[in-house]
Design an enzyme around this catalytic site. Structure first.
Site, PDB file in Angstrom:
ATOM      1  N   HIS A   1       2.573   9.136   0.506  1.00 45.02           N
ATOM      2  CA  HIS A   1       1.268   8.931  -0.442  1.00 45.02           C
ATOM      3  C   HIS A   1       1.544   9.540  -1.751  1.00 45.02           C
ATOM      4  O   HIS A   1       2.224  11.117  -1.564  1.00 45.02           O
ATOM      5  CB  HIS A   1       0.328   9.368   0.654  1.00 45.02           C
ATOM      6  CG  HIS A   1      -0.260   8.549   1.626  1.00 45.02           C
ATOM      7  ND1 HIS A   1      -0.662   7.684   1.643  1.00 45.02           N
ATOM      8  CD2 HIS A   1      -0.177   8.272   2.895  1.00 45.02           C
ATOM      9  CE1 HIS A   1      -1.646   7.601   2.544  1.00 45.02           C
ATOM     10  NE2 HIS A   1      -0.762   8.093   3.930  1.00 45.02           N
TER      11      HIS A   1
ATOM     12  N   HIS B   1       0.663  -1.137  -0.357  1.00 39.14           N
ATOM     13  CA  HIS B   1      -0.014  -0.080   0.173  1.00 39.14           C
ATOM     14  C   HIS B   1       0.952   1.418  -0.060  1.00 39.14           C
ATOM     15  O   HIS B   1       0.290   2.059  -0.597  1.00 39.14           O
ATOM     16  CB  HIS B   1      -0.806  -0.092   1.522  1.00 39.14           C
ATOM     17  CG  HIS B   1      -1.741  -1.037   1.336  1.00 39.14           C
ATOM     18  ND1 HIS B   1      -3.129  -0.951   0.453  1.00 39.14           N
ATOM     19  CD2 HIS B   1      -2.044  -2.284   2.434  1.00 39.14           C
ATOM     20  CE1 HIS B   1      -3.205  -2.405   0.357  1.00 39.14           C
ATOM     21  NE2 HIS B   1      -3.242  -2.854   1.752  1.00 39.14           N
TER      22      HIS B   1
ATOM     23  N   HIS C   1       3.237  11.460   6.077  1.00 40.07           N
ATOM     24  CA  HIS C   1       3.529  11.588   7.597  1.00 40.07           C
ATOM     25  C   HIS C   1       3.832  10.736   8.535  1.00 40.07           C
ATOM     26  O   HIS C   1       4.785   9.216   8.082  1.00 40.07           O
ATOM     27  CB  HIS C   1       1.479   9.898   7.387  1.00 40.07           C
ATOM     28  CG  HIS C   1       0.675  11.182   6.547  1.00 40.07           C
ATOM     29  ND1 HIS C   1      -0.251  10.192   6.309  1.00 40.07           N
ATOM     30  CD2 HIS C   1       0.479  12.252   6.134  1.00 40.07           C
ATOM     31  CE1 HIS C   1      -0.919  11.074   5.626  1.00 40.07           C
ATOM     32  NE2 HIS C   1      -0.900  11.921   5.507  1.00 40.07           N
TER      33      HIS C   1
ATOM     34  N   HIS D   1       5.086   7.221   6.493  1.00 38.70           N
ATOM     35  CA  HIS D   1       5.425   6.094   5.243  1.00 38.70           C
ATOM     36  C   HIS D   1       4.536   7.534   4.309  1.00 38.70           C
ATOM     37  O   HIS D   1       4.062   8.654   4.960  1.00 38.70           O
ATOM     38  CB  HIS D   1       4.267   5.416   5.374  1.00 38.70           C
ATOM     39  CG  HIS D   1       3.076   6.149   5.931  1.00 38.70           C
ATOM     40  ND1 HIS D   1       2.715   5.810   7.404  1.00 38.70           N
ATOM     41  CD2 HIS D   1       1.503   6.495   5.116  1.00 38.70           C
ATOM     42  CE1 HIS D   1       1.347   6.589   7.685  1.00 38.70           C
ATOM     43  NE2 HIS D   1       1.185   6.577   6.550  1.00 38.70           N
TER      44      HIS D   1
ATOM     45  N   GLU E   1      -3.033  13.232   0.415  1.00 42.70           N
ATOM     46  CA  GLU E   1      -4.137  13.530   1.067  1.00 42.70           C
ATOM     47  C   GLU E   1      -5.288  14.618   1.469  1.00 42.70           C
ATOM     48  O   GLU E   1      -6.072  15.213   0.720  1.00 42.70           O
ATOM     49  CB  GLU E   1      -4.440  12.198   1.777  1.00 42.70           C
ATOM     50  CG  GLU E   1      -3.923  11.044   1.907  1.00 42.70           C
ATOM     51  CD  GLU E   1      -3.875   9.887   2.366  1.00 42.70           C
ATOM     52  OE1 GLU E   1      -4.329   8.909   1.935  1.00 42.70           O
ATOM     53  OE2 GLU E   1      -3.453   9.827   3.543  1.00 42.70           O
TER      54      GLU E   1
ATOM     55  N   THR F   1      -6.225   6.866   7.903  1.00 45.46           N
ATOM     56  CA  THR F   1      -6.744   7.040   6.219  1.00 45.46           C
ATOM     57  C   THR F   1      -6.394   6.126   5.928  1.00 45.46           C
ATOM     58  O   THR F   1      -6.242   5.921   4.328  1.00 45.46           O
ATOM     59  CB  THR F   1      -5.676   8.780   5.607  1.00 45.46           C
ATOM     60  OG1 THR F   1      -4.102   8.297   5.506  1.00 45.46           O
ATOM     61  CG2 THR F   1      -5.270   9.871   5.993  1.00 45.46           C
ATOM     62  N   THR F   2      -6.098   5.074   6.332  1.00 45.82           N
ATOM     63  CA  THR F   2      -6.216   3.992   5.403  1.00 45.82           C
ATOM     64  C   THR F   2      -7.067   3.153   6.529  1.00 45.82           C
ATOM     65  O   THR F   2      -7.767   2.934   7.935  1.00 45.82           O
ATOM     66  CB  THR F   2      -4.933   3.239   5.463  1.00 45.82           C
ATOM     67  OG1 THR F   2      -4.407   3.274   6.328  1.00 45.82           O
ATOM     68  CG2 THR F   2      -4.761   3.841   4.757  1.00 45.82           C
TER      69      THR F   2
END
Length: 470
Positions: A245, A218, A269, A243, A256, A351-352
């Protein structure tokens, strides 16, 4: 005659207690019972089914002087099941005997066995219902199946049949009313003077042990040691991991969080958990404000960012899902924007999936910058499955969620509209071009006016000369 027979029967068993005085009717019934019992024993011996009696629950054993320990028909567990009429007849007979005989009775009550009768032990017909242990077993089995279906190994993606629109079906909290990310409208935020500047500790040198970099299918995730923590929050939050995005090639967005409806190329993040209240990240993730996440918007600049290059240079080692690699520690502070005093704060969620609403969000107003080459490396290196052929790992960002009456606070006063570096350059160029156009327009207008004045002067001189000649 009856008295003589009674004495002979008791003389055959010297260990039996002396008979109690009885009426003639009782003596007659007693001798009759003894003959019946003796005949039953002979029949049992002829059939070859003489066995040792067994004690069972809910059965009553009648042992009196008149039986001398000889089992009755109710004490023979291997006897075939009797009909209901026979049972009623035998019950009436036994009750009449109890009324006529004052012999003491011994009642044994054993713990009840399973309500389902065993085929080896005949019992009156009883409906077979599941026992409490059976019901408990099936309940636990159903719970395990539900947990495995709902949480363990549930496949989710950002798009398609398992995409973010379907997350609430498997993870109900993803459909709650305090989800992240959000669109931060700067004209609607509330200034909070109590918001202190964040002070990261240990970010410049996160120990000497190598850091683990992981492609989890992911995102790309980097583990962080517990020596990194934040000051300026209500409690001490210790770092756990970071991590990224991002979007896909050909699109300018990938973050995001949005500010005034505008996204940036990527977002970082950094996840922390409340180490004063909880012992681990997984425990804190399910508690209100158990996590504190720093959100750093990333835009494209002209030069490489050395801090981000530490991560991006190892992506080729974890191209496929579940691949891991080790990398040396580096200055994590370089991943943050230069000014940490200006940020937005709100309560939100992961957010996941499973989208726990336990995050105290800090989204910085200033951006970090990476080069175009670094952004393309992030977009084109990783894959979301374990082996080829595989889908590229791109567009791993969640759409903004409704604010739902939540308050967004700011640590600074917004003087004017917020512009990115590119927007500021465009605005400056526009202003410069506008000024040049204005100067040219003024020049041409002034030149036209000057010519007009010169023509008027020539016309006046020529008219005066003609008038003098006349």
């Amino acid at each position: 005659m009856l008295n003589r027979l009674f004495k002979e029967l008791f003389a055959s068993n010297p260990g039996s207690p002396p008979p109690s005085p009885r009426t003639p009717v009782q003596s007659h019934l007693k001798s009759r019972r003894q003959l019946e019992v003796a005949g039953q024993q002979v029949k049992t011996a002829k059939r070859g089914k003489k066995r040792e009696g067994r004690k069972r629950s809910s059965e009553r054993f009648i042992l009196g002087p008149e039986t001398h320990g000889t089992p009755t028909e109710n004490q023979i567990p291997w006897k075939p099941a009797e009909t209901q009429r026979q049972q009623e007849r035998k019950t009436n007979t036994l009750n009449s005997r109890k009324l006529l005989s004052p012999a003491p009775t011994l009642s044994l009550s054993l713990p009840a066995l399973s309500p389902c009768p065993s085929p080896l032990v005949p019992r009156p017909p009883v409906p077979c219902t599941p026992s409490g242990h059976t019901m408990l077993f099936f309940t636990l089995l159903l719970e395990v199946i539900w947990i495995l279906t709902a949480n363990g190994g549930q496949h989710w993606t950002y798009e398609g049949p398992h995409g973010q629109d379907h997350w609430p079906a498997s993870y109900p909290e993803c459909g709650s009313n305090a989800q992240s990310p959000i669109n931060i409208q700067t004209d609607s935020v509330t200034f909070d003077p109590d918001l202190l500047p964040l002070q990261p500790h240990g970010y410049e040198q996160p120990g000497t042990e190598p850091l683990n970099l992981h492609n989890n299918g992911h995102t790309v995730q980097l583990s962080l040691p517990s020596t990194l923590y934040l000051e300026g929050l209500p409690r001490k939050y210790v770092a756990a991991q970071l991590h990224l995005h991002w979007g896909q090639k050909g699109t300018p967005w990938g973050s995001e969080h949005l500010i005034n409806g505008k996204a940036t190329a990527a977002e970082l993040h950094i996840v922390h958990y409340d180490s004063e209240s909880y012992e681990s990240l997984s425990e804190a993730a399910q508690r209100p404000q158990g996590l504190a996440v720093l959100g750093i918007l990333i835009e494209v600049g002209e030069t490489k960012n050395p801090a981000y290059e530490h991560i991006l240079s190892h992506l080729h080692e974890i191209k496929y899902k579940d691949q891991k690699t080790s990398m040396p520690p580096f200055n994590v502070r370089g991943l943050l924007p230069p000014l940490l005093a200006q940020y937005f704060r709100y309560n939100g969620s992961l957010t996941t999936p499973p989208c726990y609403q336990s995050v105290l969000w800090t989204v910085f107003h200033r951006r970090a910058q990476i080069s175009t080459e670094q952004l393309e490396k992030l977009r084109e290196t990783l894959f979301s499955t374990e082996e080829e052929p595989s889908e590229p790992l791109v567009q791993n960002y969640r759409a903004p969620q409704p604010l739902n009456q939540r308050m967004v606070f700011a640590s600074f006063i917004q003087v004017g509209p917020s512009y990115t570096t590119g927007e500021m350059l465009s605005l400056g160029v526009g202003i410069l071009v506008g000024c040049l156009c204005l100067l040219l327009a003024v020049y041409f207008i002034a030149r036209k006016i000057r010519r007009k004045r010169l023509r008027n002067r020539k016309s006046v001189v020529f008219t005066s000369a003609r008038a003098t000649e006349a």
